[in-house]
Design a protein around this motif. Sequence first.
Motif, PDB file in Angstrom:
ATOM      1  N   TRP A 137     -22.614 -43.262  22.393  1.00 18.81           N
ATOM      2  CA  TRP A 137     -22.517 -42.138  23.309  1.00 18.81           C
ATOM      3  C   TRP A 137     -21.217 -41.383  23.091  1.00 18.81           C
ATOM      4  O   TRP A 137     -20.170 -41.973  22.882  1.00 18.81           O
ATOM      5  CB  TRP A 137     -22.586 -42.616  24.757  1.00 18.81           C
ATOM      6  N   THR A 138     -21.274 -40.061  23.188  1.00 19.75           N
ATOM      7  CA  THR A 138     -20.103 -39.200  23.088  1.00 19.75           C
ATOM      8  C   THR A 138     -19.839 -38.611  24.471  1.00 19.75           C
ATOM      9  O   THR A 138     -20.714 -37.945  25.034  1.00 19.75           O
ATOM     10  CB  THR A 138     -20.344 -38.060  22.084  1.00 19.75           C
ATOM     11  N   PRO A 139     -18.651 -38.837  25.044  1.00 22.64           N
ATOM     12  CA  PRO A 139     -18.367 -38.280  26.370  1.00 22.64           C
ATOM     13  C   PRO A 139     -18.036 -36.791  26.295  1.00 22.64           C
ATOM     14  O   PRO A 139     -17.633 -36.285  25.250  1.00 22.64           O
ATOM     15  CB  PRO A 139     -17.154 -39.081  26.839  1.00 22.64           C
ATOM     16  N   VAL A 140     -18.198 -36.103  27.405  1.00 20.25           N
ATOM     17  CA  VAL A 140     -17.790 -34.704  27.485  1.00 20.25           C
ATOM     18  C   VAL A 140     -16.302 -34.661  27.804  1.00 20.25           C
ATOM     19  O   VAL A 140     -15.698 -35.670  28.160  1.00 20.25           O
ATOM     20  CB  VAL A 140     -18.617 -33.925  28.533  1.00 20.25           C
ATOM     21  N   SER A 141     -15.708 -33.486  27.689  1.00 15.30           N
ATOM     22  CA  SER A 141     -14.280 -33.330  27.937  1.00 15.30           C
ATOM     23  C   SER A 141     -13.952 -33.514  29.416  1.00 15.30           C
ATOM     24  O   SER A 141     -14.661 -32.997  30.278  1.00 15.30           O
ATOM     25  CB  SER A 141     -13.826 -31.940  27.489  1.00 15.30           C
ATOM     26  N   PRO A 142     -12.853 -34.224  29.717  1.00 15.36           N
ATOM     27  CA  PRO A 142     -12.435 -34.351  31.122  1.00 15.36           C
ATOM     28  C   PRO A 142     -11.999 -33.017  31.731  1.00 15.36           C
ATOM     29  O   PRO A 142     -11.885 -32.902  32.948  1.00 15.36           O
ATOM     30  CB  PRO A 142     -11.273 -35.343  31.076  1.00 15.36           C
ATOM     31  N   ARG A 143     -11.797 -31.999  30.897  1.00 14.61           N
ATOM     32  CA  ARG A 143     -11.456 -30.670  31.422  1.00 14.61           C
ATOM     33  C   ARG A 143     -12.599 -30.070  32.237  1.00 14.61           C
ATOM     34  O   ARG A 143     -12.384 -29.160  33.034  1.00 14.61           O
ATOM     35  CB  ARG A 143     -11.057 -29.738  30.288  1.00 14.61           C
ATOM     36  N   LEU A 144     -13.810 -30.587  32.051  1.00 16.12           N
ATOM     37  CA  LEU A 144     -14.936 -30.135  32.864  1.00 16.12           C
ATOM     38  C   LEU A 144     -14.688 -30.452  34.339  1.00 16.12           C
ATOM     39  O   LEU A 144     -15.036 -29.648  35.211  1.00 16.12           O
ATOM     40  CB  LEU A 144     -16.240 -30.777  32.384  1.00 16.12           C
ATOM     41  N   ALA A 145     -14.087 -31.594  34.622  1.00 14.51           N
ATOM     42  CA  ALA A 145     -13.759 -31.944  36.009  1.00 14.51           C
ATOM     43  C   ALA A 145     -12.781 -30.932  36.586  1.00 14.51           C
ATOM     44  O   ALA A 145     -12.934 -30.491  37.737  1.00 14.51           O
ATOM     45  CB  ALA A 145     -13.192 -33.359  36.088  1.00 14.51           C
ATOM     46  N   SER A 146     -11.788 -30.538  35.807  1.00 11.72           N
ATOM     47  CA  SER A 146     -10.830 -29.529  36.277  1.00 11.72           C
ATOM     48  C   SER A 146     -11.538 -28.223  36.587  1.00 11.72           C
ATOM     49  O   SER A 146     -11.255 -27.587  37.617  1.00 11.72           O
ATOM     50  CB  SER A 146      -9.753 -29.292  35.224  1.00 11.72           C
ATOM     51  N   ALA A 147     -12.444 -27.792  35.723  1.00 11.74           N
ATOM     52  CA  ALA A 147     -13.172 -26.545  35.949  1.00 11.74           C
ATOM     53  C   ALA A 147     -13.981 -26.611  37.239  1.00 11.74           C
ATOM     54  O   ALA A 147     -13.974 -25.673  38.043  1.00 11.74           O
ATOM     55  CB  ALA A 147     -14.084 -26.247  34.761  1.00 11.74           C
ATOM     56  N   ARG A 148     -14.655 -27.718  37.457  1.00 10.46           N
ATOM     57  CA  ARG A 148     -15.471 -27.852  38.663  1.00 10.46           C
ATOM     58  C   ARG A 148     -14.611 -27.932  39.925  1.00 10.46           C
ATOM     59  O   ARG A 148     -14.993 -27.413  40.967  1.00 10.46           O
ATOM     60  CB  ARG A 148     -16.383 -29.064  38.539  1.00 10.46           C
ATOM     61  N   LEU A 149     -13.454 -28.560  39.825  1.00  9.87           N
ATOM     62  CA  LEU A 149     -12.556 -28.637  40.984  1.00  9.87           C
ATOM     63  C   LEU A 149     -11.922 -27.280  41.290  1.00  9.87           C
ATOM     64  O   LEU A 149     -11.702 -26.941  42.456  1.00  9.87           O
ATOM     65  CB  LEU A 149     -11.494 -29.708  40.760  1.00  9.87           C
ATOM     66  N   VAL A 200     -14.028 -31.278  50.844  1.00 12.18           N
ATOM     67  CA  VAL A 200     -13.157 -31.080  49.681  1.00 12.18           C
ATOM     68  C   VAL A 200     -12.661 -32.429  49.152  1.00 12.18           C
ATOM     69  O   VAL A 200     -12.654 -32.655  47.939  1.00 12.18           O
ATOM     70  CB  VAL A 200     -11.980 -30.144  50.027  1.00 12.18           C
ATOM     71  N   VAL A 201     -12.276 -33.326  50.054  1.00  9.21           N
ATOM     72  CA  VAL A 201     -11.820 -34.658  49.625  1.00  9.21           C
ATOM     73  C   VAL A 201     -12.957 -35.397  48.927  1.00  9.21           C
ATOM     74  O   VAL A 201     -12.766 -36.007  47.870  1.00  9.21           O
ATOM     75  CB  VAL A 201     -11.272 -35.460  50.818  1.00  9.21           C
ATOM     76  N   TRP A 202     -14.165 -35.330  49.491  1.00 10.37           N
ATOM     77  CA  TRP A 202     -15.330 -35.999  48.899  1.00 10.37           C
ATOM     78  C   TRP A 202     -15.617 -35.449  47.500  1.00 10.37           C
ATOM     79  O   TRP A 202     -15.836 -36.195  46.555  1.00 10.37           O
ATOM     80  CB  TRP A 202     -16.545 -35.818  49.806  1.00 10.37           C
ATOM     81  N   ILE A 203     -15.596 -34.142  47.353  1.00 11.66           N
ATOM     82  CA  ILE A 203     -15.853 -33.512  46.057  1.00 11.66           C
ATOM     83  C   ILE A 203     -14.757 -33.880  45.059  1.00 11.66           C
ATOM     84  O   ILE A 203     -15.039 -34.149  43.884  1.00 11.66           O
ATOM     85  CB  ILE A 203     -15.983 -31.978  46.219  1.00 11.66           C
ATOM     86  N   THR A 204     -13.509 -33.933  45.512  1.00 11.19           N
ATOM     87  CA  THR A 204     -12.390 -34.276  44.637  1.00 11.19           C
ATOM     88  C   THR A 204     -12.516 -35.696  44.102  1.00 11.19           C
ATOM     89  O   THR A 204     -12.117 -35.976  42.972  1.00 11.19           O
ATOM     90  CB  THR A 204     -11.053 -34.102  45.403  1.00 11.19           C
ATOM     91  N   VAL A 205     -13.078 -36.587  44.884  1.00 15.03           N
ATOM     92  CA  VAL A 205     -13.295 -37.964  44.426  1.00 15.03           C
ATOM     93  C   VAL A 205     -14.538 -38.057  43.543  1.00 15.03           C
ATOM     94  O   VAL A 205     -14.541 -38.752  42.526  1.00 15.03           O
ATOM     95  CB  VAL A 205     -13.419 -38.920  45.638  1.00 15.03           C
ATOM     96  N   LEU A 206     -15.584 -37.329  43.905  1.00 15.70           N
ATOM     97  CA  LEU A 206     -16.877 -37.459  43.228  1.00 15.70           C
ATOM     98  C   LEU A 206     -16.931 -36.784  41.859  1.00 15.70           C
ATOM     99  O   LEU A 206     -17.466 -37.359  40.902  1.00 15.70           O
ATOM    100  CB  LEU A 206     -17.976 -36.887  44.129  1.00 15.70           C
ATOM    101  N   VAL A 207     -16.380 -35.578  41.735  1.00 17.38           N
ATOM    102  CA  VAL A 207     -16.523 -34.796  40.504  1.00 17.38           C
ATOM    103  C   VAL A 207     -15.964 -35.516  39.261  1.00 17.38           C
ATOM    104  O   VAL A 207     -16.648 -35.577  38.239  1.00 17.38           O
ATOM    105  CB  VAL A 207     -15.922 -33.380  40.675  1.00 17.38           C
ATOM    106  N   PRO A 208     -14.762 -36.081  39.296  1.00 18.52           N
ATOM    107  CA  PRO A 208     -14.298 -36.789  38.090  1.00 18.52           C
ATOM    108  C   PRO A 208     -15.207 -37.961  37.690  1.00 18.52           C
ATOM    109  O   PRO A 208     -15.417 -38.204  36.502  1.00 18.52           O
ATOM    110  CB  PRO A 208     -12.900 -37.283  38.473  1.00 18.52           C
ATOM    111  N   ARG A 209     -15.763 -38.652  38.665  1.00 14.99           N
ATOM    112  CA  ARG A 209     -16.695 -39.744  38.348  1.00 14.99           C
ATOM    113  C   ARG A 209     -17.971 -39.206  37.708  1.00 14.99           C
ATOM    114  O   ARG A 209     -18.508 -39.802  36.774  1.00 14.99           O
ATOM    115  CB  ARG A 209     -17.041 -40.525  39.612  1.00 14.99           C
ATOM    116  N   GLN A 210     -18.464 -38.074  38.220  1.00 13.91           N
ATOM    117  CA  GLN A 210     -19.666 -37.475  37.639  1.00 13.91           C
ATOM    118  C   GLN A 210     -19.413 -37.052  36.195  1.00 13.91           C
ATOM    119  O   GLN A 210     -20.269 -37.264  35.330  1.00 13.91           O
ATOM    120  CB  GLN A 210     -20.104 -36.254  38.450  1.00 13.91           C
TER     121      GLN A 210
END
Length: 170
Positions: free
Chosen positions: A21-33, A70-80
């Motif tokens: 498996w190839t992971p996506v960039s962690p910068r995607l989490a920054s974009a979503r946040l 906002v707190v929930w999304i901040t915790v969830l998005v990096p895990r997603q």
Amino acid sequence: MTDVTQPDAPADLFDPLGVDWTPVSPRLASARLIVTAIWMGPLLLAGVALAALTQVAWLWSFPALVLALVVWITVLVPRQVRAMRYAERADDLLVRRGIMFRQLVVVPYGRMQYVDVTAGPLARKLGIASVQLHTASPATTATIDGLPPQEAARLRDRLASRGEARLAGL
């Protein structure tokens, strides 16, 4: 009595054996946040201003609810984002995502019609792009978000050439 179990069956439905498996960039989490902050920031400020100006105690529940979200999304998005991966195999492309509700999309190269690469202003600023595969069935389109632009271009070219090679045999 015969044993009906198959020793070669994968241990996990969403993690086939022998797949790298190839992971996506962690910068995607920054974009979503950042997008979350753009949408939720004004809501939070408006709720605080409304509650402060009217001095009605129960109105503070609205900014509290927005802040909790906002707190929930901040915790969830990096895990997603950490759960998002893709893999190229000889005959198909696998795209996996999800934590609680997992999804594994398998797109045979011979079924692909075309491949899109997109990047909006925020994605370009963060150095990421998305690759979307289109097939004859709208239900089987697959998207891989959060790829570095060089990887997105490489994947687009590779998938297009593999798709053409598989279609040529039909």
